[in-house]
Each structure stands twice: as C-alpha cells, then as structure tokens.
Design an enzyme around this catalytic site. Structure first.
Site, short mmCIF file in Angstrom:
data_model
loop_
_atom_site.label_atom_id
_atom_site.label_comp_id
_atom_site.label_asym_id
_atom_site.label_seq_id
_atom_site.Cartn_x
_atom_site.Cartn_y
_atom_site.Cartn_z
N VAL A 34 41.19 34.74 37.41
CA VAL A 34 40.81 35.98 36.72
C VAL A 34 41.57 37.16 37.31
CG1 VAL A 34 38.90 37.59 36.35
CG2 VAL A 34 38.53 35.15 36.03
N ASP A 35 41.66 37.20 38.63
CA ASP A 35 42.33 38.32 39.32
C ASP A 35 43.77 38.47 38.85
OD1 ASP A 35 42.65 40.40 41.16
OD2 ASP A 35 42.93 39.07 42.86
N GLY A 125 35.22 29.72 40.21
CA GLY A 125 36.52 29.11 39.98
C GLY A 125 37.10 28.60 41.29
N TYR A 127 37.00 29.74 44.17
CA TYR A 127 36.13 29.89 45.35
C TYR A 127 35.07 28.81 45.43
CZ TYR A 127 38.24 34.38 46.67
OH TYR A 127 39.10 35.36 47.09
#
Length: 173
Positions: A34-35, A125, A127
């Site tokens: 996402v980042d 995700g 992590y």
C-alpha cells in the site's frame, strides 16, 4: 458519533475520500505494498511532504501506532494519513499498537476536518498480522472511537480480506 463503515474491494489509490490512510513504514519514505502504491500514484508531492515531516517532527521516523498527515498529491483526496502498523511476531503480539493505528488516524482526521476516511487493512500484508484478527481489531476500534468522521471505508485488496472484514462488520451491527 460512530461513523458509518463501508467495505470496498479494490485499490485504495483509486478511492475518492477526504483522507486516505497509508500503511506506512516508519521511515515515511515509501516502500512496498500500500505504501509504495500510494507514493507512486500520489506523486513526488507526498514524498516531499514526508521528508518535511522527517526533518521537523519525526527525525527518527514515525513511531509504530502513531499517525501523521501530508498532502495527497495526485490522489483523489485532500490528505494522506500515514500510520505505522506493528509487525506480527506471533501469538502475544501487541494488538494495542494495531488498534492505536486506527484511533490515531481518526484523531488526525478529526484535526484535519476530514469526514470520509479510506483505510487499508493495516499490518495485514507484509507485516504478517493474521487477516481475521486484523479485521476484528480494525472494526472494533473504529466502532469504539469517538470521532467526527462520518464514513470509514475499508478498502480491501482481495476477496479474502473483504470476507474477513465483512464478517466483523456484519457481526457488530
């Protein structure tokens, strides 16, 4: 006020909202998942604003469980709220840090005056937080947090995430 919770299966970078939450890493300088998607689609304005945050308030990076806002660059939003989720370490991982990501993001949204906020499944995700538990923590925390945000939209990338979140949204109605 308790916000309305809606679920969308799709790409968070394609959402139109006052604020889009980024599952950021502590450096605030972009990454994967996402980042990386938010930084790529949002453009260099987001990275420049993140660098400003690092130069001013977060020289050592944004702490896990905290949130900070920047411009949304080219995204269809006014702001990106960056939050750093915890890495799942197995049973006994600190769920309070994951809950804090949602509470702190809503607090920042309130400070900004945001009324619609789009969240990913923070920490679920790369992590490694188990999706069912991440969904439970997210939905319970949003429901329990006092906020002026009118709509919280969980934008879930795949069917597995959507199904997990739907189970908790439906169960808490």
């Amino acid at each position: 006020m308790t916000p309305t919770i809606t679920l969308v299966r799709g790409d968070i970078t394609r959402q139109s909202a006052d604020a889009i939450v980024n599952a950021a890493n502590s450096s605030l300088l972009g990454g994967g998942g996402v980042d990386g998607a938010i930084h790529r689609r949002g453009g260099p304005e987001i990275l420049a604003a993140c660098r400003d945050l690092r130069a001013s308030r977060y020289g050592k990076g944004l702490p896990t469980g905290r949130a900070a806002a920047t411009t949304a660059g080219r995204l269809d939003a006014r702001w990106v709220i960056h939050t750093v989720g915890p890495v799942y370490q197995g049973p006994g991982s600190d769920a309070s840090l994951l809950a804090s990501c949602y509470r702190e993001s809503l607090r920042v949204a309130d400070e900004l005056g945001a009324r619609t906020v789009a969240f990913p499944a923070v920490s679920a995700g790369a992590y490694g937080w188990p999706m069912d538990d991440a969904a439970r923590i997210a939905v319970e925390t949003v429901r329990a947090t006092e906020t002026a945000v009118e709509e919280v939209r969980f934008v879930l990338f795949d069917e597995r995430a959507f199904t997990a979140f739907a189970a908790y949204v439906d169960a808490s109605r």
